[in-house]
Structure formats: structure tokens, C-alpha cells
Design a protein around this motif. Sequence first.
Motif, PDB file in Angstrom:
ATOM      1  N   GLY A  19      -6.250 -18.733 -37.670  1.00 16.18           N
ATOM      2  CA  GLY A  19      -6.610 -19.851 -37.068  1.00 16.18           C
ATOM      3  C   GLY A  19      -8.025 -20.356 -37.025  1.00 16.18           C
ATOM      4  O   GLY A  19      -8.663 -21.017 -36.058  1.00 16.18           O
ATOM      5  N   ARG A  20      -8.488 -20.069 -38.253  1.00 14.23           N
ATOM      6  CA  ARG A  20      -9.861 -20.551 -38.423  1.00 14.23           C
ATOM      7  C   ARG A  20     -10.171 -22.016 -38.166  1.00 14.23           C
ATOM      8  O   ARG A  20      -9.446 -22.827 -38.436  1.00 14.23           O
ATOM      9  N   CYS A  21     -11.229 -22.237 -37.361  1.00 18.43           N
ATOM     10  CA  CYS A  21     -11.644 -23.801 -37.034  1.00 18.43           C
ATOM     11  C   CYS A  21     -12.778 -23.849 -36.244  1.00 18.43           C
ATOM     12  O   CYS A  21     -13.657 -22.571 -36.192  1.00 18.43           O
ATOM     13  N   ASP A  22     -13.295 -24.878 -35.747  1.00 15.77           N
ATOM     14  CA  ASP A  22     -14.610 -24.913 -35.000  1.00 15.77           C
ATOM     15  C   ASP A  22     -14.691 -25.711 -33.853  1.00 15.77           C
ATOM     16  O   ASP A  22     -13.905 -26.641 -33.671  1.00 15.77           O
ATOM     17  N   MET A  23     -15.423 -25.284 -33.166  1.00 19.31           N
ATOM     18  CA  MET A  23     -15.503 -25.765 -31.639  1.00 19.31           C
ATOM     19  C   MET A  23     -16.731 -26.776 -31.944  1.00 19.31           C
ATOM     20  O   MET A  23     -17.821 -26.474 -32.500  1.00 19.31           O
ATOM     21  N   CYS A  24     -16.565 -28.127 -31.721  1.00 19.68           N
ATOM     22  CA  CYS A  24     -17.489 -28.981 -32.069  1.00 19.68           C
ATOM     23  C   CYS A  24     -17.580 -30.241 -30.839  1.00 19.68           C
ATOM     24  O   CYS A  24     -16.963 -30.322 -30.181  1.00 19.68           O
ATOM     25  N   VAL A  25     -18.850 -30.743 -31.019  1.00 20.58           N
ATOM     26  CA  VAL A  25     -19.156 -31.984 -30.192  1.00 20.58           C
ATOM     27  C   VAL A  25     -18.858 -33.103 -31.015  1.00 20.58           C
ATOM     28  O   VAL A  25     -19.115 -33.048 -32.328  1.00 20.58           O
ATOM     29  N   ALA A  26     -17.895 -34.085 -30.648  1.00 19.09           N
ATOM     30  CA  ALA A  26     -17.345 -35.024 -31.582  1.00 19.09           C
ATOM     31  C   ALA A  26     -17.415 -36.424 -30.686  1.00 19.09           C
ATOM     32  O   ALA A  26     -17.455 -36.406 -29.355  1.00 19.09           O
TER      33      ALA A  26
END
Length: 211
Positions: A93-100
Motif C-alpha cells: 500500500g505504498r503512497c504519500d501523505m501530502c498537502v494538496a
Amino acid sequence: MRYLTIALAKGRLAKQTLSLLEQTGITCEEMKDKDTRKLIFINEDLKLKFFLSKTSDVPTYVEYGAADLGVVGSDTIMEEGRKVLEVLDLGLGRCDMCVAGPASAKELLRKNEVIRVASKYPMIAKDYFYNKKHQTVEIIKLNGSVELAPIVGLSEVIVDIVETGSTLKANGLEVLEKICPLSARVIVNEASMKLQRERIMEIVKSLKNTL
Ligand code: PRP
């Protein structure tokens, strides 16, 4: 020999974890019955118990020792802030925590303006803006479909998980800042690690070998 209990986060991650465990020879036939309403499953031969819980509750079960081990995303581990040992990155489940947000919000971030940030992850958002960026913001907790917030004017930006980026794109939003990469981790109860170290490390090692 006492049972070792493993907490899994309901959904796709539990299925992926079970298939990894199966590759190591740890199976739980009972859990494969799709129609079952049971919450706890036992492998009598290996003296293992498994249960499925709501994702955000996995670290709680592990901190209190109701589960010796757990598998959950690093987003949940960070957000819940429970006292657990993180022992293995499963890379699932690789992904990123981001400000969007909309491209226009870039300027607000750059100027350290007091903005509103909507998120399902208020603790992660708070830590990022207050402790890392030293920017005062107002954090608004939401429970899902967070991308709506900047579109309808609830907030200027969001802090959320980005996997393919298609949800952002479909809503005219973009990644403005990357907070951290995320993936599924194996967590262990501190006391269990002392008392059942050998059995726990055997499971962790065989999981590691399958990666
Ligand atoms: C997650 C996340 C984003 C989306 C990101 O939402 O909160 O909305 O997936 O994926 P993408 O980058 O591949 O589009 P989820 O599906 O868990 O539902 P939620 O919005 O109700 O939290």
C-alpha cells in the motif's frame, strides 16, 4: 504454549497480509469464509489467533496487549500515536501523505498565511504545520472525501493520502507539498516483545523473507 494474537486492519490490507502470511506457512482457513460474521479466527496447530478490526483501532489493540502483533498503515500509526514497536515495513500500500489543494494555494503556503487545513488525519496535519513548518493553521477534522473541502470553500488545503493522484486530478487539485511516504507496517506490543520475543521474531523474519 499461549496463543499469539494478530490484529489486522479490515479490508484490502488484511487480505494482502493474509496472503503474505500464507507464503510463510501461516494459514487461517476459517478466515477465508467470506460469509462469516465471526470476528476472531484461530489456528489451533500454530496457537495463533487473528482478528479483524477497524483500521484506526489496530494500534490501540496492540498498545494494550489485546493483540501481540498488528499490521496497519504508517498513516494510522502516526495519527494514533500509540506506544507500540514498529518492527517491519511490509511495503504494501505504498503512497504519500501530502498537502494538496488548488494551484492557487501554493502562494498561501509560501507566505505562511493562517489557512484552514481539512484532514482525516488532524494529528499528522498538526505535527507537520506546527512542528515542522512552524506555520499557524486551523485544522478541521473530516471523515472522508476530504478533496471536497477546498472545492466547496471549507478549507484552503487538505492533508490526505495520495496514491495514484487521480482523485486530486479529477477534482482540479494537486500535490502542493509531500509530507512523508507511507506503507503497511508490522507493529508489536512492548511487553509481548519481551515475553514472546522468539515466536514474534520468527513470524517477523519469515514475513521479511517473503518480501
Ligand atoms: C483515499 C484518500 C484519497 C484517495 C487517494 O480515499 O483519502 O481520497 O484514496 O487515492 P488516489 O490518489 O489513487 O486517487 P479513500 O478511497 O480511502 O476514501 P475516503 O476519501 O472516504 O477517505
